[in-house]
Design a protein around this motif. Sequence first.
Motif, mmCIF file in Angstrom:
data_model
loop_
_atom_site.group_PDB
_atom_site.id
_atom_site.type_symbol
_atom_site.label_atom_id
_atom_site.label_comp_id
_atom_site.label_asym_id
_atom_site.label_seq_id
_atom_site.Cartn_x
_atom_site.Cartn_y
_atom_site.Cartn_z
ATOM 1 N N TYR A 16 0.619 -1.193 0.079
ATOM 2 C CA TYR A 16 -0.011 0.054 -0.031
ATOM 3 C C TYR A 16 0.995 1.478 -0.077
ATOM 4 N N GLY A 17 2.078 1.309 0.178
ATOM 5 C CA GLY A 17 3.113 2.110 0.094
ATOM 6 C C GLY A 17 3.126 2.593 -1.109
ATOM 7 N N VAL A 18 2.051 2.758 -1.898
ATOM 8 C CA VAL A 18 2.207 3.222 -3.718
ATOM 9 C C VAL A 18 0.906 4.170 -3.557
ATOM 10 N N HIS A 19 0.230 4.172 -2.374
ATOM 11 C CA HIS A 19 -1.598 5.307 -2.404
ATOM 12 C C HIS A 19 -0.664 6.440 -2.167
ATOM 13 N N SER A 20 -1.738 7.166 -3.138
ATOM 14 C CA SER A 20 -1.398 8.561 -2.707
ATOM 15 C C SER A 20 -2.667 9.218 -1.157
ATOM 16 N N VAL A 33 -12.226 4.050 -1.718
ATOM 17 C CA VAL A 33 -11.847 2.491 -0.651
ATOM 18 C C VAL A 33 -10.647 2.517 -1.989
ATOM 19 N N TYR A 34 -9.157 1.974 -1.182
ATOM 20 C CA TYR A 34 -8.459 1.440 -2.193
ATOM 21 C C TYR A 34 -7.335 2.790 -2.190
ATOM 22 N N ASP A 35 -7.290 3.768 -1.451
ATOM 23 C CA ASP A 35 -6.422 5.022 -1.295
ATOM 24 C C ASP A 35 -6.535 5.256 0.172
ATOM 25 N N LEU A 36 -5.708 6.182 0.671
ATOM 26 C CA LEU A 36 -5.050 6.240 1.947
ATOM 27 C C LEU A 36 -5.305 7.487 2.713
ATOM 28 N N ALA A 145 -14.067 4.528 -6.262
ATOM 29 C CA ALA A 145 -13.018 3.728 -6.007
ATOM 30 C C ALA A 145 -11.337 4.047 -6.466
ATOM 31 N N ASP A 146 -10.940 3.911 -5.827
ATOM 32 C CA ASP A 146 -9.511 4.540 -6.635
ATOM 33 C C ASP A 146 -8.953 2.993 -7.030
ATOM 34 N N LYS A 147 -8.247 3.399 -8.455
ATOM 35 C CA LYS A 147 -7.627 2.467 -8.470
ATOM 36 C C LYS A 147 -5.957 1.523 -7.127
ATOM 37 N N PRO A 148 -6.829 -0.164 -6.668
ATOM 38 C CA PRO A 148 -6.078 -0.549 -6.089
ATOM 39 C C PRO A 148 -4.386 -0.561 -6.607
ATOM 40 N N TYR A 249 -11.750 -4.418 -11.464
ATOM 41 C CA TYR A 249 -10.941 -4.872 -11.451
ATOM 42 C C TYR A 249 -10.670 -6.065 -10.862
ATOM 43 N N LEU A 250 -9.792 -6.766 -11.161
ATOM 44 C CA LEU A 250 -9.186 -8.120 -10.649
ATOM 45 C C LEU A 250 -8.256 -8.427 -9.897
ATOM 46 N N LEU A 251 -8.283 -8.710 -8.893
ATOM 47 C CA LEU A 251 -6.695 -9.232 -7.833
ATOM 48 C C LEU A 251 -7.066 -10.257 -7.797
ATOM 49 N N PHE A 252 -6.287 -10.601 -8.649
ATOM 50 C CA PHE A 252 -5.308 -12.246 -8.708
ATOM 51 C C PHE A 252 -4.226 -12.835 -8.109
ATOM 52 N N TRP A 253 -4.049 -13.792 -6.914
ATOM 53 C CA TRP A 253 -2.962 -14.202 -6.541
ATOM 54 C C TRP A 253 -2.761 -15.853 -6.568
#
Length: 269
Positions: A16-20, A33-36, A145-148, A249-253
């Motif tokens: 999450y360090g890439v958040h604004s 959602v997904y931002d900080l 929603a912001d970009k994850p 978006y799809l979060l896939f792992w």
Amino acid sequence: MSKVLSTSALILLLCYGVHSVFCSPDWEALPGVYDLASNDQLAISVMDMHRHDDGRGSWISLGLVVENVQNRTISVDPTSFKVIDSLGGTDLASTEYPLMNPLVHRDVGPGGEIVGSLGFKLEAGAKPVMLVAQGTGLKIRLDKADKPPGISHSPGVPVAVGDSIVGIEGISRSEDGRMVRIDYLLKNSGPGVMLLEPMDYGRFGVLIDTSGWSYPASDYKMLGPAVPPGVALEGFLTYLIPDGSDPRYLLFWPPDEDAVLFDLDEGEK
């Protein structure tokens, strides 16, 4: 929050360090959602947002990461969070819901973090608009929603991550638009056998729409239990979404690897 969401929360915490970072109380500047949201005391991120409908009625759950950014220990109290809804109501966090990883009252040292989820009961017809951390001045919008976090990839382009290669081979929707099917490929590019535990089946991906809602797979093709080196398997995930939802978006792992973020809009251009 389900096991899927708990895993998603931990993955998002790691990157999450890439958040604004937003500190302004101005409505238009508030993160979604997904931002900080951050000040000189706390940094709070909403990582997932789900609707639930069971014997307790309709309610929502929010997955949070809370970080202490000051030089002294602070106390994080789940009862200090509230949701303001679209009908003007104020809904306090409740402990009555069956959350897999609930946010608990805990002292957090300097630089420390806590991950957990909260449940909120909303009035019929109400939609969540804003999460408020009382006593901190921090507010996070829940109606956008912001970009994850992470680098987004286009569907159809295989992505190498650790000892795996992941790709989306197709995206389709039912005639009524309420079912989304995502066909994917998972290849073991490492030297050893990839073992898939039963909890991995169908739990590879979380679908996220443009309003910030998250959806676990409702059906899937079962893979495994063992994937030899160099072998690629095809599978699918299906999601049931409400009317008006626009998947983005799809979060896939893959097992034991970092999350891969796919931007589904890029596959439609």
